[in-house]
Design a protein around this motif. Structure first.
Motif, PDB file in Angstrom:
ATOM      1  N   GLY A   1       2.730  -2.040  -3.402  1.00  0.00           N
ATOM      2  CA  GLY A   1       1.544  -2.860  -3.205  1.00  0.00           C
ATOM      3  C   GLY A   1       1.526  -3.366  -1.783  1.00  0.00           C
ATOM      4  N   ARG A   2       0.533  -4.114  -1.489  1.00  0.00           N
ATOM      5  CA  ARG A   2       0.448  -4.714  -0.165  1.00  0.00           C
ATOM      6  C   ARG A   2       1.409  -5.902  -0.106  1.00  0.00           C
ATOM      7  N   ALA A   3       2.041  -6.075   1.025  1.00  0.00           N
ATOM      8  CA  ALA A   3       3.058  -7.116   1.169  1.00  0.00           C
ATOM      9  C   ALA A   3       2.504  -8.503   0.889  1.00  0.00           C
ATOM     10  N   ASP A   4       1.218  -8.747   1.218  1.00  0.00           N
ATOM     11  CA  ASP A   4       0.632 -10.071   1.049  1.00  0.00           C
ATOM     12  C   ASP A   4      -0.096 -10.231  -0.291  1.00  0.00           C
TER      13      ASP A   4
ATOM     14  N   LEU B   1       4.346   7.768   3.158  1.00  0.00           N
ATOM     15  CA  LEU B   1       3.353   7.226   2.227  1.00  0.00           C
ATOM     16  C   LEU B   1       3.059   5.767   2.530  1.00  0.00           C
ATOM     17  N   GLN B   2       4.092   5.031   2.925  1.00  0.00           N
ATOM     18  CA  GLN B   2       3.934   3.611   3.256  1.00  0.00           C
ATOM     19  C   GLN B   2       2.955   3.447   4.410  1.00  0.00           C
ATOM     20  N   LYS B   3       3.090   4.288   5.429  1.00  0.00           N
ATOM     21  CA  LYS B   3       2.179   4.214   6.577  1.00  0.00           C
ATOM     22  C   LYS B   3       0.786   4.702   6.212  1.00  0.00           C
ATOM     23  N   LYS B   4       0.715   5.834   5.523  1.00  0.00           N
ATOM     24  CA  LYS B   4      -0.576   6.434   5.198  1.00  0.00           C
ATOM     25  C   LYS B   4      -1.410   5.557   4.278  1.00  0.00           C
ATOM     26  N   HIS B   5      -0.778   4.933   3.291  1.00  0.00           N
ATOM     27  CA  HIS B   5      -1.503   4.144   2.297  1.00  0.00           C
ATOM     28  C   HIS B   5      -1.430   2.635   2.549  1.00  0.00           C
ATOM     29  N   ASP B   6      -0.762   2.247   3.644  1.00  0.00           N
ATOM     30  CA  ASP B   6      -0.624   0.835   4.007  1.00  0.00           C
ATOM     31  C   ASP B   6      -0.102  -0.001   2.839  1.00  0.00           C
ATOM     32  N   VAL B   7       1.017   0.460   2.272  1.00  0.00           N
ATOM     33  CA  VAL B   7       1.648  -0.248   1.162  1.00  0.00           C
ATOM     34  C   VAL B   7       3.110  -0.515   1.501  1.00  0.00           C
ATOM     35  N   THR B   8       3.702  -1.381   0.718  1.00  0.00           N
ATOM     36  CA  THR B   8       5.126  -1.672   0.798  1.00  0.00           C
ATOM     37  C   THR B   8       5.741  -1.299  -0.535  1.00  0.00           C
TER      38      THR B   8
END
Length: 105
Positions: free
Chosen positions: A15-18, A87-94
């Motif tokens: 998910g997103r870190a925030d 995937l973390q970079k491409k989908h902007d997830v953590t």
């Protein structure tokens, strides 16, 4: 994929870190298999193998890698960290472990 036998699994959250909402991600590694001449469109030496990594929960295609033998194919398929970083970079997830700790520091 045709009736692959999975031999290893890792369960993560992402998910997103925030954002406190997390989704499940299950990564499964299939047993390596010796290539059949009709299964691929390239030439290979006898003993060449393929192994798949399947990412369930995130809309990405499975990853299939090839090795000179079943051991190398398995080693390459199970090295999921470079794939997860992409995937973390491409989908902007953590990515997170099930206990909530981040997967990458």
């Amino acid at each position: 994929m045709n009736q692959e036998k999975f031999i290893a699994e890792r369960r993560l959250l992402f998910g997103r870190a925030d954002d406190p909402v997390r989704k499940e991600l299950t990564i499964r590694i299939a047993a390596p298999r010796i290539l059949d001449p009709d299964s691929v469109s390239f030439r290979f030496d006898e003993g060449t193998a393929a192994c798949s990594a399947v990412f369930e929960g995130l809309d990405v295609p499975h990853s299939e890698v090839y090795g000179i033998d079943t051991l190398q194919a398995l080693r390459l398929a199970s090295d999921i960290d470079p794939i997860l970083r992409g995937l973390q970079k491409k989908h902007d997830v953590t990515f997170f472990f099930p206990d909530g700790d981040t997967y990458f520091d």
